[in-house]
Design a protein around this motif. Structure first.
Motif, PDB file in Angstrom:
ATOM      1  N   CYS A 407     -18.807  -6.077  -0.717  1.00  0.00           N
ATOM      2  CA  CYS A 407     -18.083  -6.906  -1.683  1.00  0.00           C
ATOM      3  C   CYS A 407     -18.878  -8.129  -2.126  1.00  0.00           C
ATOM      4  CB  CYS A 407     -16.753  -7.370  -1.073  1.00  0.00           C
ATOM      5  SG  CYS A 407     -15.564  -6.020  -0.843  1.00  0.00           S
ATOM      6  N   ASP A 408     -19.990  -8.392  -1.464  1.00  0.00           N
ATOM      7  CA  ASP A 408     -20.781  -9.583  -1.771  1.00  0.00           C
ATOM      8  C   ASP A 408     -21.324  -9.517  -3.202  1.00  0.00           C
ATOM      9  OD1 ASP A 408     -22.207 -11.975  -1.374  1.00  0.00           O
ATOM     10  OD2 ASP A 408     -24.014 -10.838  -0.847  1.00  0.00           O
ATOM     11  N   ASP A 409     -20.922 -10.498  -4.027  1.00  0.00           N
ATOM     12  CA  ASP A 409     -21.384 -10.588  -5.414  1.00  0.00           C
ATOM     13  C   ASP A 409     -21.128  -9.289  -6.169  1.00  0.00           C
ATOM     14  OD1 ASP A 409     -22.522 -11.864  -7.614  1.00  0.00           O
ATOM     15  OD2 ASP A 409     -24.543 -11.133  -7.148  1.00  0.00           O
ATOM     16  N   ASN A 410     -19.995  -8.648  -5.868  1.00  0.00           N
ATOM     17  CA  ASN A 410     -19.660  -7.378  -6.522  1.00  0.00           C
ATOM     18  C   ASN A 410     -18.173  -7.381  -6.883  1.00  0.00           C
ATOM     19  OD1 ASN A 410     -18.965  -4.524  -6.974  1.00  0.00           O
ATOM     20  ND2 ASN A 410     -21.034  -4.121  -6.223  1.00  0.00           N
ATOM     21  N   ASN A 413     -16.136  -4.015  -6.463  1.00  0.00           N
ATOM     22  CA  ASN A 413     -15.723  -3.674  -5.101  1.00  0.00           C
ATOM     23  C   ASN A 413     -14.648  -4.621  -4.589  1.00  0.00           C
ATOM     24  OD1 ASN A 413     -17.517  -1.594  -5.144  1.00  0.00           O
ATOM     25  ND2 ASN A 413     -18.907  -2.407  -3.601  1.00  0.00           N
ATOM     26  N   GLN A 414     -14.731  -5.883  -4.983  1.00  0.00           N
ATOM     27  CA  GLN A 414     -13.675  -6.826  -4.605  1.00  0.00           C
ATOM     28  C   GLN A 414     -12.340  -6.399  -5.201  1.00  0.00           C
ATOM     29  OE1 GLN A 414     -14.980 -10.762  -5.759  1.00  0.00           O
ATOM     30  NE2 GLN A 414     -16.966 -10.521  -4.718  1.00  0.00           N
ATOM     31  N   GLN A 415     -12.384  -5.935  -6.451  1.00  0.00           N
ATOM     32  CA  GLN A 415     -11.168  -5.477  -7.115  1.00  0.00           C
ATOM     33  C   GLN A 415     -10.632  -4.219  -6.437  1.00  0.00           C
ATOM     34  OE1 GLN A 415      -9.501  -7.097  -9.508  1.00  0.00           O
ATOM     35  NE2 GLN A 415      -7.904  -5.538  -9.318  1.00  0.00           N
ATOM     36  N   PHE A 416     -11.556  -3.355  -5.992  1.00  0.00           N
ATOM     37  CA  PHE A 416     -11.141  -2.138  -5.281  1.00  0.00           C
ATOM     38  C   PHE A 416     -10.335  -2.504  -4.041  1.00  0.00           C
ATOM     39  CE2 PHE A 416     -11.855   0.936  -1.879  1.00  0.00           C
ATOM     40  CZ  PHE A 416     -11.486   2.129  -2.487  1.00  0.00           C
ATOM     41  N   ILE A 417     -10.831  -3.467  -3.276  1.00  0.00           N
ATOM     42  CA  ILE A 417     -10.131  -3.892  -2.066  1.00  0.00           C
ATOM     43  C   ILE A 417      -8.807  -4.563  -2.423  1.00  0.00           C
ATOM     44  CG2 ILE A 417     -10.216  -5.428  -0.049  1.00  0.00           C
ATOM     45  CD1 ILE A 417     -12.085  -3.108   0.256  1.00  0.00           C
ATOM     46  N   ALA A 418      -8.834  -5.415  -3.437  1.00  0.00           N
ATOM     47  CA  ALA A 418      -7.612  -6.127  -3.843  1.00  0.00           C
ATOM     48  C   ALA A 418      -6.552  -5.172  -4.376  1.00  0.00           C
ATOM     49  CB  ALA A 418      -7.957  -7.177  -4.905  1.00  0.00           C
ATOM     50  N   GLY A 419      -6.984  -4.048  -4.925  1.00  0.00           N
ATOM     51  CA  GLY A 419      -6.043  -3.102  -5.518  1.00  0.00           C
ATOM     52  C   GLY A 419      -5.412  -2.143  -4.534  1.00  0.00           C
ATOM     53  N   LEU A 420      -5.803  -2.200  -3.294  1.00  0.00           N
ATOM     54  CA  LEU A 420      -5.205  -1.315  -2.294  1.00  0.00           C
ATOM     55  C   LEU A 420      -3.755  -1.712  -2.052  1.00  0.00           C
ATOM     56  CD1 LEU A 420      -8.136  -1.125   0.299  1.00  0.00           C
ATOM     57  CD2 LEU A 420      -7.471   0.623  -1.366  1.00  0.00           C
ATOM     58  N   LYS A 421      -2.878  -0.730  -1.954  1.00  0.00           N
ATOM     59  CA  LYS A 421      -1.452  -0.976  -1.727  1.00  0.00           C
ATOM     60  C   LYS A 421      -1.039  -0.400  -0.381  1.00  0.00           C
ATOM     61  CE  LYS A 421      -0.191  -0.937  -6.625  1.00  0.00           C
ATOM     62  NZ  LYS A 421       0.659  -0.299  -7.663  1.00  0.00           N
ATOM     63  N   LYS A 422      -0.178  -1.125   0.293  1.00  0.00           N
ATOM     64  CA  LYS A 422       0.304  -0.655   1.583  1.00  0.00           C
ATOM     65  C   LYS A 422       1.361   0.422   1.369  1.00  0.00           C
ATOM     66  CE  LYS A 422       2.441  -2.081   5.912  1.00  0.00           C
ATOM     67  NZ  LYS A 422       2.932  -3.206   6.760  1.00  0.00           N
ATOM     68  N   LEU A 423       1.094   1.596   1.922  1.00  0.00           N
ATOM     69  CA  LEU A 423       2.055   2.698   1.850  1.00  0.00           C
ATOM     70  C   LEU A 423       2.836   2.828   3.153  1.00  0.00           C
ATOM     71  CD1 LEU A 423      -0.200   5.390   0.118  1.00  0.00           C
ATOM     72  CD2 LEU A 423       1.443   3.817  -0.933  1.00  0.00           C
ATOM     73  N   GLY A 424       2.371   2.120   4.181  1.00  0.00           N
ATOM     74  CA  GLY A 424       3.001   2.202   5.499  1.00  0.00           C
ATOM     75  C   GLY A 424       1.970   1.867   6.557  1.00  0.00           C
ATOM     76  N   ASP A 425       2.413   1.842   7.782  1.00  0.00           N
ATOM     77  CA  ASP A 425       1.490   1.561   8.876  1.00  0.00           C
ATOM     78  C   ASP A 425       0.599   2.760   9.125  1.00  0.00           C
ATOM     79  OD1 ASP A 425       2.503  -0.955   9.281  1.00  0.00           O
ATOM     80  OD2 ASP A 425       3.984  -0.306  10.779  1.00  0.00           O
ATOM     81  N   ALA A 426      -0.676   2.498   9.256  1.00  0.00           N
ATOM     82  CA  ALA A 426      -1.604   3.578   9.579  1.00  0.00           C
ATOM     83  C   ALA A 426      -1.346   4.064  10.991  1.00  0.00           C
ATOM     84  CB  ALA A 426      -3.047   3.074   9.454  1.00  0.00           C
ATOM     85  N   GLU A 427      -1.620   5.342  11.211  1.00  0.00           N
ATOM     86  CA  GLU A 427      -1.458   5.893  12.556  1.00  0.00           C
ATOM     87  C   GLU A 427      -2.469   5.232  13.488  1.00  0.00           C
ATOM     88  OE1 GLU A 427      -1.731  10.163  14.909  1.00  0.00           O
ATOM     89  OE2 GLU A 427      -1.636  10.105  12.716  1.00  0.00           O
ATOM     90  N   ASN A 428      -1.943   4.589  14.505  1.00  0.00           N
ATOM     91  CA  ASN A 428      -2.808   3.844  15.414  1.00  0.00           C
ATOM     92  C   ASN A 428      -2.185   3.856  16.800  1.00  0.00           C
ATOM     93  OD1 ASN A 428      -3.880   1.509  16.924  1.00  0.00           O
ATOM     94  ND2 ASN A 428      -4.985   1.092  15.020  1.00  0.00           N
TER      95      ASN A 428
END
Length: 449
Positions: A407-410, A413-428
């Motif tokens: 994401c550095d100076d990109n 890619n920053q927008q890609f991360i910011a655009g992620l939406k939570k659909l639920g808790d990941a299996e962990n």
């Protein structure tokens, strides 16, 4: 010098030592040395088999004088080997280890032969040809002769005074390294020097790598991993031709794995690919390798696709060496040595961490690799690695660094991360254990006494 002969006959060995100590080899003229060398050699012959301490000191003193003379140059070295029987007598002393010659005498004899070869091509050819079998066997067997034998063969090899088969030499050097690894002892100095020459100064090794026995290639790859990790070796990086060959081999072998629906984890090609993977992942942390590798988009894709393949294998219904170990109970057992999972001996141990480390380093200030990561779903694969996994120490930390570098100076890619939406808790498994109330903190852990 006449007194020395007489004193040996009379067994006045302390007087012999006094006379030998008075010899000034460092300043002697060559004509003077030629007159003295026969007496020194004859004195050695007269004393070399004795176990008596004083007599043994005479023999060692004679050898030390001859070794010191070798440092004076080729003419002094040639004066020693001019004795026609000398090499044969020394060889008999070395080969007949069950004989009466003390070990310290034999060791010093071989050291003398090594000194006779320094910058002396005639002696190199003569000694290596005459003692070929003994020298090769000594390097492989890793006994007390290994260092001096490696020194002699090294001098002969770099000056090309004799025809030495590189594949054979390399195999024997690697045998020595492995023997020392198993014994947890230091590799002899000239074994390291010889290997460093083949690794850093010459490209001759490239022509024999593909024809080497697979087990020997693995020994070499593991040695190269340790070579790259040592700070003092970084001033002598792997020869570009050798490094490029290893890179090409990794791409070829990893590509075979990527195109296989069911990876054969016990296959030789898979083991070689994974070992080269660790080598290259470590190389991404070190210059000059890192800068070179960051310009290789194909390598970045290889690592990214391997990461996705490992994740796919880890999610299969049948548990395997890529299945994450995330249950706190099992992690604690592993740390305490009580687990049935012997994960640290498996080829997959730390492998995914190595891949993520490589992706993190290859993403550093590389617009091309940052774009590839976004377009080829490699960023998403890295995000899946931010969970604790006992099979892959530090994978969470390397994942965070990878995301930071991507994401550095990109802005894309920053927008890609910011655009992620939570659909639920990941299996962990950790979250599951926490929610089900199975995590317990002991009284001692709270500090209660």
């Amino acid at each position: 010098m006449i007194d020395i002969k007489q004193n040996i006959t009379d067994k006045n060995y302390n007087k012999v030592l006094d006379a030998l100590n008075s010899l000034n080899i460092s300043d002697a003229e060559i004509d003077t040395f030629r007159r003295e060398v026969s007496t020194i050699i004859e004195s050695f012959y007269a004393c070399h088999e004795s176990e008596d301490e004083v007599v043994n000191r005479v023999a060692i003193k004679c050898l030390n004088l001859l070794k010191r003379a070798c440092a004076r140059g080729e003419s002094f070295q040639n004066a020693i080997v001019a004795r026609v029987e000398f090499l044969e007598r020394v060889r008999d002393m070395l080969v007949n280890e069950k004989g009466t010659v003390p070990l310290n005498v034999r060791n010093n004899c071989l050291q003398l032969l090594a000194n006779l070869c320094v910058q002396n091509t005639c002696n190199q050819e003569r000694i290596i040809t005459f003692m070929h079998t003994f020298l090769h066997t000594s390097v492989s067997s890793n006994g007390g002769y290994a260092n001096a034998a490696a020194m002699i063969l090294y001098n002969g090899f770099i000056y090309k005074t004799v025809s030495l088969e590189l594949a054979d030499i390399l195999n024997r050097l690697l045998d020595n390294v492995e023997a020392n690894r198993l014994a947890q002892t230091e590799v002899p100095e000239f074994v390291c020097i010889f290997l460093e020459y083949l690794i850093a100064e010459s490209n001759e090794m490239v022509q024999v790598l593909e024809t080497m026995d697979a087990s020997k290639r693995m020994l070499l790859f593991r040695y190269l991993i340790e070579y790259i990790r040592q700070d003092d070796r970084r001033i002598h990086p792997i020869h570009p031709d050798v490094f490029k060959h290893l890179l090409a081999e990794f791409k070829k072998k990893s590509d075979m794995i990527l195109k296989t629906d069911n990876v054969q984890l016990d296959a030789q090609d898979t083991e070689e690919a994974f070992t080269l993977l660790v080598l290259l992942a470590d190389a991404t942390c070190v210059e000059p390798y890192g800068s070179f590798l960051r310009h290789d988009g194909g390598l970045f894709l290889n690592f990214g696709c391997l990461l996705r393949q490992m994740q796919l294998l880890g999610k299969s219904e049948t548990k395997n060496m890529f299945t994450p170990v995330q249950k706190i109970e099992e992690i604690l057992k592993i740390k305490q040595g009580d687990s049935e999972l012997d994960i640290e001996t498996q080829i997959s141990y730390s492998l995914r961490s190595a891949v993520v480390k490589a992706l993190a380093n290859l993403s550093y200030k590389s617009k091309k690799n940052q774009k590839l990561a976004r377009e080829m779903d490699i960023m998403a694969a890295i995000l899946e690695c931010t969970n604790l996994d006992a099979r892959n120490p530090l994978i969470k930390e390397w994942s965070i660094l990878a995301i930071r570098n991507l994401c550095d100076d990109n802005p894309e890619n920053q927008q890609f991360i910011a655009g992620l939406k939570k659909l639920g808790d990941a299996e962990n498994a950790l979250i599951t254990e926490y929610k089900s109330g199975t995590i317990r903190i002991s009284e001692n852990a709270r500090g209660k006494k």
